[in-house]
Enzyme design. Structure first.
Site, PDB file in Angstrom:
ATOM      1  N   ASP A  92       0.863  -1.185   0.000  1.00 40.96           N
ATOM      2  CA  ASP A  92       0.000   0.000   0.000  1.00 40.96           C
ATOM      3  C   ASP A  92       0.899   1.234   0.000  1.00 40.96           C
ATOM      4  O   ASP A  92       2.125   1.119   0.028  1.00 40.96           O
ATOM      5  CB  ASP A  92      -0.977  -0.030   1.178  1.00 40.96           C
ATOM      6  CG  ASP A  92      -0.270  -0.043   2.522  1.00 40.96           C
ATOM      7  OD1 ASP A  92       0.965   0.183   2.565  1.00 40.96           O
ATOM      8  OD2 ASP A  92      -0.934  -0.295   3.535  1.00 40.96           O
ATOM      9  N   GLY A  94       0.996   3.615   2.307  1.00 42.53           N
ATOM     10  CA  GLY A  94       1.284   4.130   3.638  1.00 42.53           C
ATOM     11  C   GLY A  94       0.282   5.178   4.087  1.00 42.53           C
ATOM     12  O   GLY A  94       0.216   5.517   5.270  1.00 42.53           O
ATOM     13  N   GLY A  95      -0.489   5.694   3.153  1.00 43.64           N
ATOM     14  CA  GLY A  95      -1.416   6.781   3.471  1.00 43.64           C
ATOM     15  C   GLY A  95      -2.458   6.395   4.507  1.00 43.64           C
ATOM     16  O   GLY A  95      -2.699   7.129   5.458  1.00 43.64           O
ATOM     17  N   ASP A 146      -3.100   8.373  -1.720  1.00 45.95           N
ATOM     18  CA  ASP A 146      -4.399   9.024  -1.891  1.00 45.95           C
ATOM     19  C   ASP A 146      -4.803   9.654  -0.576  1.00 45.95           C
ATOM     20  O   ASP A 146      -4.229   9.335   0.472  1.00 45.95           O
ATOM     21  CB  ASP A 146      -5.467   8.036  -2.370  1.00 45.95           C
ATOM     22  CG  ASP A 146      -5.673   6.889  -1.387  1.00 45.95           C
ATOM     23  OD1 ASP A 146      -4.719   6.552  -0.653  1.00 45.95           O
ATOM     24  OD2 ASP A 146      -6.778   6.317  -1.351  1.00 45.95           O
ATOM     25  N   GLN A 201     -11.387   7.488  -5.766  1.00 49.77           N
ATOM     26  CA  GLN A 201     -12.063   7.936  -4.542  1.00 49.77           C
ATOM     27  C   GLN A 201     -13.450   8.479  -4.919  1.00 49.77           C
ATOM     28  O   GLN A 201     -13.939   8.184  -5.992  1.00 49.77           O
ATOM     29  CB  GLN A 201     -11.199   8.984  -3.827  1.00 49.77           C
ATOM     30  CG  GLN A 201      -9.980   8.377  -3.124  1.00 49.77           C
ATOM     31  CD  GLN A 201     -10.347   7.587  -1.864  1.00 49.77           C
ATOM     32  OE1 GLN A 201     -11.491   7.600  -1.414  1.00 49.77           O
ATOM     33  NE2 GLN A 201      -9.371   6.888  -1.296  1.00 49.77           N
ATOM     34  N   ASP A 278      -8.041  -7.384  -0.334  1.00 47.06           N
ATOM     35  CA  ASP A 278      -7.227  -7.609   0.857  1.00 47.06           C
ATOM     36  C   ASP A 278      -8.080  -7.243   2.051  1.00 47.06           C
ATOM     37  O   ASP A 278      -8.955  -6.383   1.947  1.00 47.06           O
ATOM     38  CB  ASP A 278      -5.972  -6.724   0.873  1.00 47.06           C
ATOM     39  CG  ASP A 278      -6.303  -5.316   1.331  1.00 47.06           C
ATOM     40  OD1 ASP A 278      -6.891  -4.567   0.527  1.00 47.06           O
ATOM     41  OD2 ASP A 278      -6.031  -4.965   2.493  1.00 47.06           O
ATOM     42  N   CYS A 316     -13.882 -28.142   5.363  1.00 45.32           N
ATOM     43  CA  CYS A 316     -12.569 -27.561   5.062  1.00 45.32           C
ATOM     44  C   CYS A 316     -11.484 -28.635   5.154  1.00 45.32           C
ATOM     45  O   CYS A 316     -11.515 -29.485   6.039  1.00 45.32           O
ATOM     46  CB  CYS A 316     -12.277 -26.430   6.051  1.00 45.32           C
ATOM     47  SG  CYS A 316     -10.656 -25.664   5.836  1.00 45.32           S
ATOM     48  N   CYS A 318      -8.142 -27.926   5.471  1.00 44.38           N
ATOM     49  CA  CYS A 318      -6.878 -27.343   5.931  1.00 44.38           C
ATOM     50  C   CYS A 318      -6.259 -28.171   7.062  1.00 44.38           C
ATOM     51  O   CYS A 318      -6.924 -29.024   7.648  1.00 44.38           O
ATOM     52  CB  CYS A 318      -7.071 -25.889   6.376  1.00 44.38           C
ATOM     53  SG  CYS A 318      -7.703 -25.683   8.049  1.00 44.38           S
ATOM     54  N   CYS A 321      -8.265 -28.121  10.322  1.00 45.61           N
ATOM     55  CA  CYS A 321      -9.502 -28.911  10.310  1.00 45.61           C
ATOM     56  C   CYS A 321      -9.227 -30.410  10.222  1.00 45.61           C
ATOM     57  O   CYS A 321     -10.017 -31.219  10.693  1.00 45.61           O
ATOM     58  CB  CYS A 321     -10.403 -28.454   9.167  1.00 45.61           C
ATOM     59  SG  CYS A 321     -11.104 -26.806   9.470  1.00 45.61           S
ATOM     60  N   HIS A 347      -6.652 -21.743   9.442  1.00 51.29           N
ATOM     61  CA  HIS A 347      -7.988 -22.104   8.957  1.00 51.29           C
ATOM     62  C   HIS A 347      -8.687 -20.924   8.270  1.00 51.29           C
ATOM     63  O   HIS A 347      -9.228 -21.074   7.172  1.00 51.29           O
ATOM     64  CB  HIS A 347      -8.896 -22.642  10.075  1.00 51.29           C
ATOM     65  CG  HIS A 347     -10.312 -22.657   9.615  1.00 51.29           C
ATOM     66  ND1 HIS A 347     -10.770 -23.577   8.697  1.00 51.29           N
ATOM     67  CD2 HIS A 347     -11.328 -21.781   9.815  1.00 51.29           C
ATOM     68  CE1 HIS A 347     -12.020 -23.283   8.374  1.00 51.29           C
ATOM     69  NE2 HIS A 347     -12.380 -22.199   9.044  1.00 51.29           N
TER      70      HIS A 347
HETATM   71 ZN   LIG Z   1      -9.961 -25.390   7.999  1.00 53.87          ZN
END
Ligand SMILES: [Zn+2]
Length: 386
Positions: A92, A94-95, A146, A201, A278, A316, A318, A321, A347
């Site tokens: 990013d 930093g703003g 920005d 914006q 993000d 899931c 992962c 899990c 997870h």
């Molecule tokens: Zn999971």
């Protein structure tokens, strides 16, 4: 060095599936970018991040500029070499942190002037300085500085801020091109293949969003971000603003909705043509004991899980899990074991990244609308733990 590029491979209604190519590899879109504020995603290793399916990490310019400093990172060869994360990185400007974290900040036409939240030292972040820092960090995608307006804002203030952001966009682009051409010998360009994104914006005003989009596209960037949303407005307003922006952005360039959001925000924004996301939600909530699952959000702290032998999310696959019960995770959290943050984060990120994978598959097979409807219906049936 591979140049930055983007191509759309499938469209389904307003949704797009595509691929971004960067000097550090490719990213399938729509993509979710886990937030690695200090050059690491909190509580997990890069190895776990990769195994969860992450193809890109986001890092925060403000934090890395203050500690350990972009000069130090440039001397290590840039952020990839310094951190050992070999896949793409987006930074990013930093703003946002200057506006939200720093003390005694003032904003003028030149930029943002602030004192560090760490030691009170004085700094200035200008559009040129934000480009310089990110050049030294060597991320694959850099963002322009920005102005981050507080929500809610009246129309005149929103217009003035949007127009300043546009003037800053021209300055940021000029500096970025000068850096690329080697015209700033005091700045180390750690990644000559870096791309730069402009930011749209316009607060919650559709006309301003359109104007900002049209004029930012005229500056000419490799990609475009939608900023100033997910700051307290309602979901419907956020979706409306995304929908008021994307039609004005080039079809052959990536679109990034900054800072959003919940799994439902991602699905609804993909429907409106967004490619990149993000958010700190999956990682921050994991550290607070909240897990996103296909059956709704659960708070692992709750007593009801004390003797619950099921995995956090039966759907899931992962590591968490596959190996941990809710009872075990609740115990780890209750006693303050560091592993609780690690396992919960693994997870939640897996859930987000898997949701994006299912979105990409749905778009590729022309089934995105069906996926979206099923997603909405399953959400409305879910009890949400507090
Ligand atoms: Zn999971």
């Amino acid at each position: 060095m591979t140049a930055f590029s983007f191509r759309v491979t499938h469209t389904d209604g307003g949704a797009r599936r595509g691929q971004i190519t960067t000097p550090h590899g490719a990213i399938e879109t729509p993509a979710f970018m886990p937030v690695g504020t200090q050059g690491a995603v909190k509580a997990i290793t890069h190895r776990d991040l990769e195994s969860a399916g992450a193809e890109i990490m986001l890092s925060n310019t403000y934090h890395l500029y203050l500690r350990p400093g972009d000069d130090l990172i440039a001397r290590r060869g840039g952020l990839h070499r310094f951190t050992g994360w070999t896949k793409p990185i987006l930074t990013d400007s930093g703003g946002y942190q200057v506006f939200s974290l720093s003390a005694r900040r003032t904003i003028d036409e030149q930029g943002a002037h602030f004192r560090s939240h760490l030691d009170g030292s004085a700094h200035s972040l200008t559009p040129e300085k934000a480009a310089d820092i990110q050049a030294q960090l060597g991320s694959d995608m850099a963002m322009v500085l920005d102005e981050c307006l507080a929500h809610p804002a009246e129309l005149p203030a929103a217009r003035a801020s949007m127009e300043r952001t546009l003037r800053w966009a021209y300055r940021a682009r000029d500096r970025f091109l000068a850096l690329r051409e080697g015209l700033a010998p005091d700045v180390t360009v750690s990644n000559p293949g870096q791309a730069q994104f402009g930011i749209i914006q316009g607060s919650v005003f559709p006309d301003l969003r359109e104007e900002s989009a049209r004029q930012t596209v005229e500056v000419g960037f490799e990609g475009y971000a939608i900023g100033g949303l997910s700051v307290g407005e309602s979901n419907d307003v956020m979706y409306e603003m995304v929908g008021a922006t994307t039609p004005w952005l080039p079809a052959n360039q990536p679109r990034y909705l900054m800072g959003a959001g919940t799994p439902e925000d991602l699905v609804e924004s993909v429907a409106r043509g967004v490619d990149m996301f993000d958010c700190v939600l999956p990682t921050r909530n994991a550290r607070n004991g909240q897990l996103f699952t296909s059956e709704g959000r659960i708070n692992i702290k709750n007593l009801r899980y004390a003797e619950d032998d099921r995995p956090p999310d039966p759907a899931c696959g992962c590591y968490t899990c596959r190996t941990c019960s809710r009872a075990y995770l609740r115990h780890l959290f209750a006693v303050g074991e560091i592993n609780a943050a690690t396992l919960n984060t693994l997870h939640n990120l897996s859930f987000y990244l898997d949701t994006l994978k299912r979105i990409r598959d749905a778009i590729a097979f022309g089934r995105f609308e069906r996926f979206r409807l099923a997603f909405q219906q399953s959400l409305s049936r879910q009890p949400q733990d507090q």
